[in-house]
Design an enzyme around this catalytic site. Sequence first.
Site, PDB file in Angstrom:
ATOM      1  N   THR A  15       0.828  -1.207   0.000  1.00  0.00           N
ATOM      2  CA  THR A  15       0.000   0.000   0.000  1.00  0.00           C
ATOM      3  C   THR A  15       0.865   1.261   0.000  1.00  0.00           C
ATOM      4  O   THR A  15       2.048   1.223   0.323  1.00  0.00           O
ATOM      5  CB  THR A  15      -0.951   0.021   1.214  1.00  0.00           C
ATOM      6  OG1 THR A  15      -0.187   0.053   2.414  1.00  0.00           O
ATOM      7  CG2 THR A  15      -1.868  -1.185   1.221  1.00  0.00           C
ATOM      8  N   ASP A  16       0.225   2.364  -0.363  1.00  0.00           N
ATOM      9  CA  ASP A  16       0.930   3.647  -0.390  1.00  0.00           C
ATOM     10  C   ASP A  16       0.384   4.563   0.710  1.00  0.00           C
ATOM     11  O   ASP A  16      -0.383   4.126   1.569  1.00  0.00           O
ATOM     12  CB  ASP A  16       0.821   4.295  -1.776  1.00  0.00           C
ATOM     13  CG  ASP A  16      -0.616   4.564  -2.193  1.00  0.00           C
ATOM     14  OD1 ASP A  16      -1.518   4.580  -1.330  1.00  0.00           O
ATOM     15  OD2 ASP A  16      -0.838   4.780  -3.395  1.00  0.00           O
ATOM     16  N   THR A  17       0.751   5.830   0.682  1.00  0.00           N
ATOM     17  CA  THR A  17       0.326   6.750   1.741  1.00  0.00           C
ATOM     18  C   THR A  17      -1.177   7.023   1.725  1.00  0.00           C
ATOM     19  O   THR A  17      -1.718   7.524   2.708  1.00  0.00           O
ATOM     20  CB  THR A  17       1.078   8.095   1.635  1.00  0.00           C
ATOM     21  OG1 THR A  17       0.849   8.641   0.341  1.00  0.00           O
ATOM     22  CG2 THR A  17       2.560   7.909   1.866  1.00  0.00           C
ATOM     23  N   ILE A  20      -3.999   2.625  -0.167  1.00  0.00           N
ATOM     24  CA  ILE A  20      -4.468   1.737  -1.231  1.00  0.00           C
ATOM     25  C   ILE A  20      -3.248   1.055  -1.849  1.00  0.00           C
ATOM     26  O   ILE A  20      -2.123   1.528  -1.712  1.00  0.00           O
ATOM     27  CB  ILE A  20      -5.278   2.481  -2.315  1.00  0.00           C
ATOM     28  CG1 ILE A  20      -4.440   3.574  -2.975  1.00  0.00           C
ATOM     29  CG2 ILE A  20      -6.557   3.043  -1.724  1.00  0.00           C
ATOM     30  CD1 ILE A  20      -5.101   4.216  -4.167  1.00  0.00           C
TER      31      ILE A  20
END
Length: 140
Positions: A15-17, A20
């Site tokens: 996931t990213d910031t 997602i």
Amino acid sequence: MEWIPYRHKAQYYETDTMKIVHHSNYIRWMEEARVDMLEQVGLGYDMMEKEGVLSPVLSVECEFKGMTRFAETVEIRVRLEKYTGVRFELSYEMTGPDGTLRARGKSAHCFIDGSGRPISLRRCFPAWDDLFRRCAEQSN
């Protein structure tokens, strides 16, 4: 000769910031699904490589349709769209646990020997060629 869709549970590190799954991971999941599909039909990469056959990626594309979040399980359906004896093309459809489309993708591959020269499965590995042809017929 039908194969079971591949399932991948999204990991936290993917996931990213925005919380997602980062877009680059869908390409990795396509590779996981491709490896799984080839193993299901009895022609895994390990078997090909033992015979000196490699199958590099020639192109890959992915169109994103929805977001995947941590811990969701994505189902990836793979179809063998085209096979020529030297090249093949696959399509991928990735759906979330609720059946919604998350991404669609395509990849193209070829067969080469250890020196990078193209290999015709029809000439060099007729049983493999037959297997790929049957898979392509089944998909279409």
